[in-house]
Write an enzyme that holds these catalytic residues in place. Structure first.
Site, PDB file in Angstrom:
ATOM      1  N   ASP A 190       0.842  -1.192   0.000  1.00 59.50           N
ATOM      2  CA  ASP A 190       0.000   0.000   0.000  1.00 59.50           C
ATOM      3  C   ASP A 190       0.883   1.249   0.000  1.00 59.50           C
ATOM      4  OD1 ASP A 190      -3.055   0.836   0.703  1.00 59.50           O
ATOM      5  OD2 ASP A 190      -1.651   2.206   1.696  1.00 59.50           O
ATOM      6  N   GLU A 233      -4.747   2.372  -4.205  1.00 58.50           N
ATOM      7  CA  GLU A 233      -3.290   2.433  -4.089  1.00 58.50           C
ATOM      8  C   GLU A 233      -2.709   1.124  -3.542  1.00 58.50           C
ATOM      9  OE1 GLU A 233      -4.848   4.243  -0.166  1.00 58.50           O
ATOM     10  OE2 GLU A 233      -5.483   3.975  -2.239  1.00 58.50           O
TER      11      GLU A 233
END
Length: 337
Positions: A190, A233
């Protein structure tokens, strides 16, 4: 992601590194025929791309009976190799090794020939058969990947495998790991503080960051690894035949490379970082949902511990964290197994 052409290249390279061969070829079964998909060496251009009846010649017989031919690796030039009108004049050593899926079905064959007589000793033949087995696995995996690619599998922004294809690919790789009783490692990644990046610099810049991070992941991972954009993301990487140590090494290489990247915004350099969570089959879970959930919880702990780091589920288990801390996660919900 591994493609068939890459698998063929790797196979030829591995054989040539081991054997002073004058000719190497890979044949693949296509319905009722076999095609020479790759050939290198003397007169290779005459065979490259040609299609032959399935069970003609020694190549066809090796695939039919799933047995290495000729028996002693010797060739006297009297038996057709690829078809009835094709002899290997001048060659004295020949091995044709069937390429088989793990359940035994033939995919094709690896042909290695040399002018030097007596080249294929028993030990060398055994090594080449091991290589052929590894080649077959890579080709099988590459074919699985190409089947995946037929389903609209690519994320439009990053060029990585998309979420849907990741789920299917993970299923295929996990099933293979169960059959082979081998390990498999999952990394969930992430981009740290990504919402702040979007809010500060705008969404087009955020997209630029995601493309850059994705490219770094793809360049750093092995060709056989499955690298995907999981959503937003978040990214995922599945490593076949990899235990925790190998997964952590790859994750750290990716994290360090992302940390060293600079993205220009209006002439100023902007840096980003990555947090990673890791789980391993079968030690940390035996089904897809459990592995994803535990990698997600490890990723959550990486965020809680200051970001820009890797955390493995095994660490959390050893630390015996309170249940409330162990239940944290970043994904909105774990995908079904």
């Amino acid at each position: 992601m591994l493609g068939l052409e890459t698998a063929f290249d790797a196979a030829i390279k591995a054989v040539r590194a081991l054997v002073p061969a004058d000719f190497v070829a890979i044949s693949m079964i296509e319905e009722d025929s076999h095609r020479t998909v790759r050939a290198e060496g003397v007169s290779a251009e005459k065979l490259q791309g040609r299609t032959f009846p399935l069970h003609q010649g020694l190549v066809g017989q090796a695939m039919k009976f799933r047995s290495t031919l000729p028996d002693r690796g010797e060739y006297r030039g009297s038996i057709p190799v690829f078809c009835s009108d094709h002899l290997f004049n001048g060659y004295r050593s020949l091995l044709i090794i069937p390429l088989q899926r793990e359940e035994g079905e033939a995919l094709g064959a690896l042909t290695v020939a040399a002018r030097k007589p007596g080249l294929f000793t028993r030990s060398l033949r055994e090594i080449l058969e091991v290589i052929a087995g590894q080649v077959a696995i890579k080709i099988d995996l590459a074919q699985s990947h190409e089947q995946i690619n037929k389903l609209a599998t690519t994320d439009g922004l990053t060029g990585l495998t998309n979420h849907r294809a990741f789920q299917h690919g993970f299923d295929v790789m996990l099933s293979r790991a169960r059959r082979r009783k081998s390990s498999l490692c999952l990394l969930l990644c992430d981009v740290d503080s990504f919402k702040g990046i979007n809010d500060t610099f705008g969404h087009p810049f955020g997209d630029k960051v995601l493309r850059g991070v994705a490219a770094t992941m793809a360049d750093t991972a092995r060709l056989v690894d499955l690298v995907a954009r999981y959503g937003g993301e978040e990214f995922a990487i599945v490593l076949e035949d990899s235990e925790e140590g190998g997964g952590r090494q790859l994750g750290e290489r990716i994290r360090q490379r992302v940390e060293s990247m600079e993205f220009l915004h209006e002439g100023e350099a902007v840096t980003v970082s990555l947090s990673l969570g890791l789980s391993v089959f079968p030690d940390d879970g035996r089904d897809k949902g459990e592995l994803i959930s535990r990698a997600d919880k490890a990723l959550y702990q990486a965020k809680c511990r200051g970001r820009n780091r890797s955390v493995a589920w095994s660490e959390l288990a050893r630390e015996n964290l309170p249940r409330k801390e162990m239940e944290g996660g970043l994904l909105p919900q774990s995908p079904p197994a």
